[in-house]
Structure formats: structure tokens, C-alpha cells
Design an enzyme around this catalytic site. Structure first.
Site, short mmCIF file in Angstrom:
data_model
loop_
_atom_site.label_atom_id
_atom_site.label_comp_id
_atom_site.label_asym_id
_atom_site.label_seq_id
_atom_site.Cartn_x
_atom_site.Cartn_y
_atom_site.Cartn_z
N ARG A 46 0.85 -1.19 0.00
CA ARG A 46 0.00 0.00 0.00
C ARG A 46 0.89 1.25 0.00
O ARG A 46 1.97 1.23 0.57
CB ARG A 46 -0.89 0.03 1.25
N CYS A 81 0.35 -7.92 12.39
CA CYS A 81 0.59 -8.16 13.82
C CYS A 81 -0.04 -9.48 14.27
O CYS A 81 -0.27 -9.68 15.46
CB CYS A 81 -0.03 -7.04 14.66
N LYS A 114 -9.67 -1.96 1.67
CA LYS A 114 -9.32 -0.82 2.50
C LYS A 114 -10.08 0.44 2.07
O LYS A 114 -10.50 1.23 2.91
CB LYS A 114 -7.82 -0.56 2.43
N ARG A 136 1.51 -12.23 -0.33
CA ARG A 136 0.15 -12.52 0.16
C ARG A 136 -0.42 -13.80 -0.41
O ARG A 136 -0.06 -14.24 -1.50
CB ARG A 136 -0.79 -11.38 -0.27
N HIS A 144 -10.97 -1.85 11.42
CA HIS A 144 -9.89 -2.74 10.98
C HIS A 144 -9.75 -3.85 12.03
O HIS A 144 -8.80 -3.85 12.82
CB HIS A 144 -8.61 -1.91 10.85
N TYR A 155 -1.26 -3.66 -6.91
CA TYR A 155 -1.13 -4.38 -5.63
C TYR A 155 -2.45 -4.31 -4.84
O TYR A 155 -3.11 -3.25 -4.80
CB TYR A 155 0.04 -3.77 -4.81
N SER A 163 -1.55 -3.69 10.75
CA SER A 163 -1.24 -4.68 9.72
C SER A 163 -0.06 -5.55 10.14
O SER A 163 0.90 -5.06 10.72
CB SER A 163 -0.88 -3.96 8.41
N ASP A 182 -9.90 -9.39 9.00
CA ASP A 182 -9.33 -8.06 8.74
C ASP A 182 -10.29 -6.90 9.02
O ASP A 182 -9.84 -5.87 9.50
CB ASP A 182 -8.85 -7.99 7.28
C1 OXD Z 1 -3.30 -4.43 5.66
C2 OXD Z 1 -3.96 -5.55 4.99
O1 OXD Z 1 -2.35 -3.86 5.13
O2 OXD Z 1 -4.85 -6.15 5.59
O3 OXD Z 1 -3.74 -4.09 6.77
O4 OXD Z 1 -3.63 -5.84 3.83
MN MN Z 2 -5.50 -5.14 7.34
#
Ligand code: OXD
Ligand code: MN
Length: 649
Positions: free
Chosen positions: A108, A310, A266, A428, A286, A257, A308, A333
Site C-alpha cells: 500500500r 501483527c 481498505k 500474500r 480494521h 497491488y 497490519s 481483517d
Molecule cells: C493491511 C492488509 O495492510 O490487511 O492491513 O492488507
Molecule cells: Mn489489514
């Protein structure tokens, strides 16, 4: 006067079943002169059609493909992506594919992500003079238009423009929202098929000409016309991600991406979603959602916000080590949460799949994720193996003997020898949620699941106990606002600095964070008015380390011990002691039976005056710098009260 479309309708209607709608060349529908090679113009409501026509006029594609969401369509797009070198098959698994992006397009881009409102302060808090704001980026309406006009005209030249109707949330749920994503990327179409409910059924829902979120995406064409990696066109220099809440519009240019291009995630579910939620009185967060059942068969659901990378997906799919406990996953998420007519907070997962960070995921850390991703999965930027499989850091014990590895850049890679990572740290897997072996039976419930507790957390190597409970709702909102965590690879940040990431939403706020906190604070009244109450709020930290740099807590499935304590607190058990920062478990209250590793409980729960005085000071500095005008009074008061309690220690 019959239009071209009317003229062709009887012909196109005559060809084949609705599931097979690729129209023979001679009888294409046309939209403003652009041939429609899949689907029928008559399927589009007036509003959808207007959006498609305007986008085509701007982007000048070669043709238009109205996406139906069928398996046949997906297969033919995958074959096309394979022939142009964007993806390769992974024959070791069933219908799995690997995409390698342009190395300049791997995460991102927060610095190029903007929200457009008339006034700056609608989008971002006004920072202290001389300080740069770190809570989102604002763009004025005229600059927004200019940004589009500088990039989009003709940007789809020679390409197919896909029209992707999608629903965030189960189709027909009162909590769901519909979007139309227009994109020139077949990779995006296939990913959206996994991550959202998409295709004909959604178009049908729009046939009453209802509104939808307008999402326009192009991977772009660099200004000099030179695409450096034809298998992954993009325009990193001019990438921009724009949102206009007033008209529910998202415009994304230059990146393929996921976080920048799968606009339901998002952009819609969080940024635009949070602005819709503010107007409509609910929360777009989130957060993962999981259900946990204790040995008595009592089941509760919790929602948890972590920045993100974690370990959200790991927690959402946890195999509890505590005997008799069961965790089931609703989402990993995003949570959309609303108080029902009885004042019970209910949550849906608006997504339909997992777009999880691959490195670190393994049969040891997350067997449920591993069992989700070996069919119908689109991997991005992971390494591949000579036996047709995937590899990333963490999978060392899962390699078949004698296989060779090719890294995410397509170069030979040797375990134990190569100095660079095999998989990109933000690589991913994109996999359908219903393939998760522990998907919750209620994960698609139209009304959502009842939420009993909300968790905030982050990577805090120092000073922050394993778990503590907020003293009240407003104290909990303060804790969310003061969240901090080590930075990750999910965005463009470098290094391991501790960053403020309030509510894990810093990159995803759709409006001024000060107003966002006020909205959260107002939920208490909303719940009470409906005759219910707000859930309890907790802060967890699986990542505390000792002086030698070793983790104090084993994490993963052992986190069920912490969830058990949380659920007992939800039930009102007096298993806590008050500290200046909140309520921590009384010694022995966390069930440690059968833990393989001896845990230093004292260190794990210690609350040091020195550390917390510094923490309070740093939170104050953050608020003073970022929110000198916008901090809600109640949150300032919570900080004051925390400071006094710590000083009295
Ligand atoms: C993030 C994702 O970046 O879930 O939080 O992709
Ligand atoms: Mn996320």
C-alpha cells in the site's frame, strides 16, 4: 429512435445461457461505441450504465467486459493472465496461481492515498504549526479533479475495461454495501472474485437503480508510454489513491497491488465505509472477528484491532491449546458493527476471502490458514518450488526434500545461503473464506454475530502487559486512540520504529480522527438508548520481551488463555486487580496449566511507573502535535486521569 443497444438486444439475448455470456464478435453490444464483449448492456441499471459510460469515455478502453462472476469466466481470465506471463500455475495444488508484481509495486502507498472533502479539517485533524499531520492525507476538490485528468484520459488504451459488480457483506444483508469496480486488470477481477461476492447476482440487486459506491481503477500507463514490466503494468511514479466520501467515489491509479487495487477492501470497507458508518451510526473497523466456545459450550464473539501484520489472521484462526476450547473464524481483517434494536453490538465481516500476509504463516503458526490456501488461491510475490508449490519464510520445515526454490523476483534462491528473503515480506495469499476449516457457521449471517468484547493490541516489546481491561467505555476509547506498534512491511514504512496507530486505523480513517473518537464515544449512549450496553474493551500485547530480547509469552494457540480470562471478565468474574493503567489478571487468574514454557507472570504483567510516565508523556506529545484542536475533551480527561494515577504509584 432505437439505440444501438436496443437494436442488438434481441440478438445478444438469443445467444446461450445467462452463465455463458461471451458474445460472438459480430453481435457485440456497444456502449458509446465501445464493444461489450461479455455481458449485456441491458443488465445495467441507468446509474451503473452512466458510470460505465463515463469511465469508458475517460479511459478509452478497447472493449468492455461486464463481469458475471462465473467459474468459466474466471478460468478464461486465468488462462489469459498465464499466457501474458502475469501468473504461473502451481500444479502441486488445485487451481492455485502465483503472480509476480513489478518490484516497484509491492505494498500500500499511504503517502499517495488521499481523501477529498471541501474543507481540510473534515478529513484530517489540524496539526500543531510546523508539524506534519500523520493521520491521513487531504486533497481539495479541484486538485482531485486535476489528479484524475492528469492520469486517466486514455489510460486504458488497447486494454479491456472490466466492470465488476460486488457486494461487501452477504448479498441482501441490511449491513452490506454494494460497489461497482471498473478496472483494466484481470488480476484484480480474479482477486475480487475471491475477496467479495461479485457478479450477476449483485447487478440484479442494483436493478432497482439503487446507489452504489463508484470505484474506478487503472493500473495506469506511464506518461512516456513505456511499461517497464509488461506482465505487470503499473505507473509507480504517478500512483494515487483517491476517495470522495461526499459522492461515495474511489479512484485508484497506477498500482495493481491488492490494498491499492482491490477497492472493496481498505478503500470501501474502511475509508469510505467509516464515513458511511459515521452518518448512519455504526462502526467500520480494521478488526478480526472470532467466535470462541468454552468447555461448557458457552459461545461468545470478540472483535480485535491490530495494525497490519501483527498476527490478526493467526488469532482469527487460532487452534486453542486450552483443552475444551474452540475458536471459529468470522473474519480476519475488517468488521462492520452496529447496535441492533435491543442495543446489542452485532458484526459482519464484509469480505469473502482472506488477503493474508504469507511470510510467518506455517503449519506450526497457523495450520488453519495453511489448510485454507491449497486450492483456488491466488498468491502474490511468494517464492515458488520446483515441485510446483509455494515457499516463504516460515515454511522451512514444509519443503519436500531436494526441491529448488525460485524467489519472488524469479531468481534461484538457496535456503541457508541466500542473503535476501525468498518471498517479499508483504507477499500474500488470496483465498476464499469458506475454505477455512474453522469458518464460523454464522459467518454469513445477515444480522451479524453478537460482540461481547473488543480488543486493541500491537507489537510492544517493552512495558505493556500481556492483557489489561479498560475501566470504562471512554477509557477503552482512549486506549484505542493511544495504540502504538512496531511498523510492518504492509505499507512503505522502513525499519522497526514504534508508530502510533490509533485503532489500527491510521492508514484507513475516512474522516477526521477527532470526529472518529467522538463517534466512538457516542456509542455508549446509542447502546443505552436501545436498552443494551457497550462491550468491554481490552488491550493485549503478545510481543513483550525480557531484557535478553526473548518473548515473555509463547503466543499463538496459547493466546486462548488470555481469551479465556477476557470471557470470564465479560461474565463478571472478579478475576482482576486494579492498576493505574487498567485491570490486569490477579496472580494465578490466567490458566497456565499445561504450558510447555515457564512464564514469568510477574514480568509479563508488571506496570512500571517509569515506563508509563514516559508513555503518558509520549501520548500527550502525540495528541499535542497531531490533535491540538481536535482531541475530544473526554479523551484529554482520560489521559489526565491516567497521568495522575501513574504519578500516585
Ligand atoms: C493491511 C492488509 O495492510 O490487511 O492491513 O492488507
Ligand atoms: Mn489489514
Amino acid at each position: 429512435m432505437p439505440t444501438l443497444v436496443d437494436q442488438y438486444k434481441p440478438l445478444s439475448a438469443a445467444i446461450g445461457s445467462p452463465k455463458l455470456k461471451t458474445v460472438p464478435k459480430a453481435i457485440y453490444d456497444h456502449l458509446r461505441g465501445f464493444p461489450v464483449i461479455n455481458g449485456e448492456v441491458t443488465q445495467l441499471s441507468a446509474k451503473v450504465r452512466e458510470f460505465v459510460e463515463q469511465s469508458a469515455k475517460l479511459c478509452q478502453p478497447e472493449k468492455i467486459h461486464i463481469v458475471d462472476g462465473s467459474e468459466q469466466e474466471s478460468n478464461s481470465l486465468l488462462t489469459m493472465l498465464q499466457s501474458q506471463g502475469t501468473i504461473q500455475a502451481l500444479p502441486k495444488y488445485d487451481n492455485c496461481w502465483l503472480a509476480r508484481t513489478n518490484p516497484a509495486d509491492v505494498a500500500r502507498v499511504e503517502s499517495k492515498t488521499f481523501i477529498c472533502t471541501e474543507k481540510r479539517e473534515q478529513t484530517i485533524p489540524t496539526p500543531k504549526e510546523g508539524v506534519s499531520g500523520a493521520l491521513g492525507n487531504w486533497i481539495a476538490p479541484d486538485a482531485y479533479e486535476q489528479a484524475i485528468q492528469a492520469r486517466f484520459p486514455g489510460c486504458m488504451n488497447g486494454r479491456t475495461m472490466y466492470v465488476v459488480p460486488f457486494s461487501m457483506g452477504p448479498i441482501g444483508s441490511p449491513l452490506s454495501k454494494i460497489g461497482i469496480e471498473i478496472t483494466d486488470s484481470a488480476y484484480v477481477v480474479n482477486s475480487m472474485r475471491i475477496m467479495t461476492r461479485m457478479g450477476d447476482e449483485v447487478l440484479e440487486k442494483l436493478s432497482d437503480n439503487s446507489d452504489f459506491v463508484k470505484c474506478l481503477h487503472s493500473v495506469g500507463t506511464p506518461a512516456n508510454g513505456k511499461i517497464s514490466m509488461p506482465s505487470w503494468p503499473c505507473d509507480p511514479e504517478r500512483t494515487i489513491i483517491l476517495h470522495k466520501p461526499a459522492t461515495n467515489e474511489i479512484v485508484s491509479y497506477g498500482s495493481g497491488y491488492g490494498g491499492n487495487s482491490l477497492l472493496g477492501k481498505k478503500c470501501l470497507a474502511l475509508r469510505i465505509g467509516s464515513t458511511i458508518a459515521q452518518h448512519e451510526g455504526w462502526l467500520a473497523e480494521h478488526m478480526l472477528i472470532l467466535g470462541i466456545t468454552n468447555p461448557n459450550g458457552d459461545k461468545k464473539y470478540i472483535a480485535a484491532a491490530f495494525p497490519s501484520a501483527c498476527g490478526k489472521t493467526n488469532l482469527a484462526m487460532m487452534n486453542p491449546t486450552l483443552p475444551g476450547y474452540k475458536v471459529e473464524c468470522v473474519g480476519d481483517d475488517i468488521a462492520w458493527m452496529k447496535f441492533d434494536s435491543k442495543g446489542q453490538l452485532r458484526a459482519i465481516n464484509p469480505e469473502n476471502g482472506f488477503f493474508g500476509v504469507a511470510p510467518g504463516t506455517s503449519s506450526a503458526t497457523n495450520p488453519n490458514a495453511m489448510n485454507t490456501i491449497y486450492k483456488n488461491t491466488l498468491f502474490t510475490n511468494v517464492a515458488s518450488t520446483s515441485d510446483g508449490g509455494v515457499f516463504w519464510e516460515g515454511m522451512e520445515n514444509e519443503l519436500a526434500p531436494g526441491v529448488h526454490i525460485t524467489d519472488w523476483l524469479g531468481q534461484p534462491w538457496r535456503l541457508g545461503q541466500s542473503k535476501t528473503p525468498a518471498a517479499h515480506p508483504n507477499s500474500r495469499f488470496c483465498a476464499p473464506a469458506n475454505q477455512c476449516p474453522i469458518i464460523d457457521p454464522a459467518w454469513e449471517d445477515n444480522e451479524g454475530v453478537p460482540i461481547s468484547a473488543i480488543l486493541f493490541g500491537g507489537r510492544r516489546p517493552e512495558g505493556v502487559p500481556l492483557v489489561y481491561e479498560a475501566n470504562s467505555w471512554s477509557h477503552g476509547v482512549f486506549i484505542g486512540s493511544a495504540m502504538r506498534s512496531e511498523s510492518t512491511a504492509a505499507a512503505e514504512h522502513k525499519g522497526k520504529t514504534i508508530m502510533n496507530d490509533p485503532f489500527a486505523m491510521r492508514p484507513f480513517f475516512g474522516y477526521n480522527f477527532g470526529d472518529y473518537m467522538k463517534h466512538w464515544l457516542s456509542m455508549e449512549q446509542r447502546a443505552a438508548t436501545a436498552g443494551g450496553s457497550v462491550p468491554k474493551i481490552f488491550h493485549v500485547n503478545w510481543f513483550r520481551k525480557n531484557e535478553q530480547g526473548k518473548f515473555l509469552w509463547p503466543g499463538f494457540g496459547e493466546n486462548s488463555r488470555v481469551l479465556d480470562w477476557i470471557l470470564r471478565r465479560v461474565d463478571g468474574e472478579e478475576c482482576y486487580q486494579q492498576t493505574p493503567i487498567g485491570r490486569v489478571p490477579t496472580p494465578g487468574a490466567i490458566n497456565m496449566d499445561g504450558l510447555a514454557q515457564r512464564v514469568d507472570e510477574k514480568q509479563l504483567f508488571s506496570v512500571s511507573k517509569k515506563f508509563w510516565l514516559k508513555e503518558v508523556e509520549e501520548i500527550k506529545q502525540y495528541y499535542d502535535a497531531q490533535l491540538p484542536l481536535d482531541l475530544p475533551q473526554q479523551i484529554g480527561k482520560e489521559l489526565q486521569e491516567l497521568r495522575s494515577r501513574v504519578e500516585e504509584m
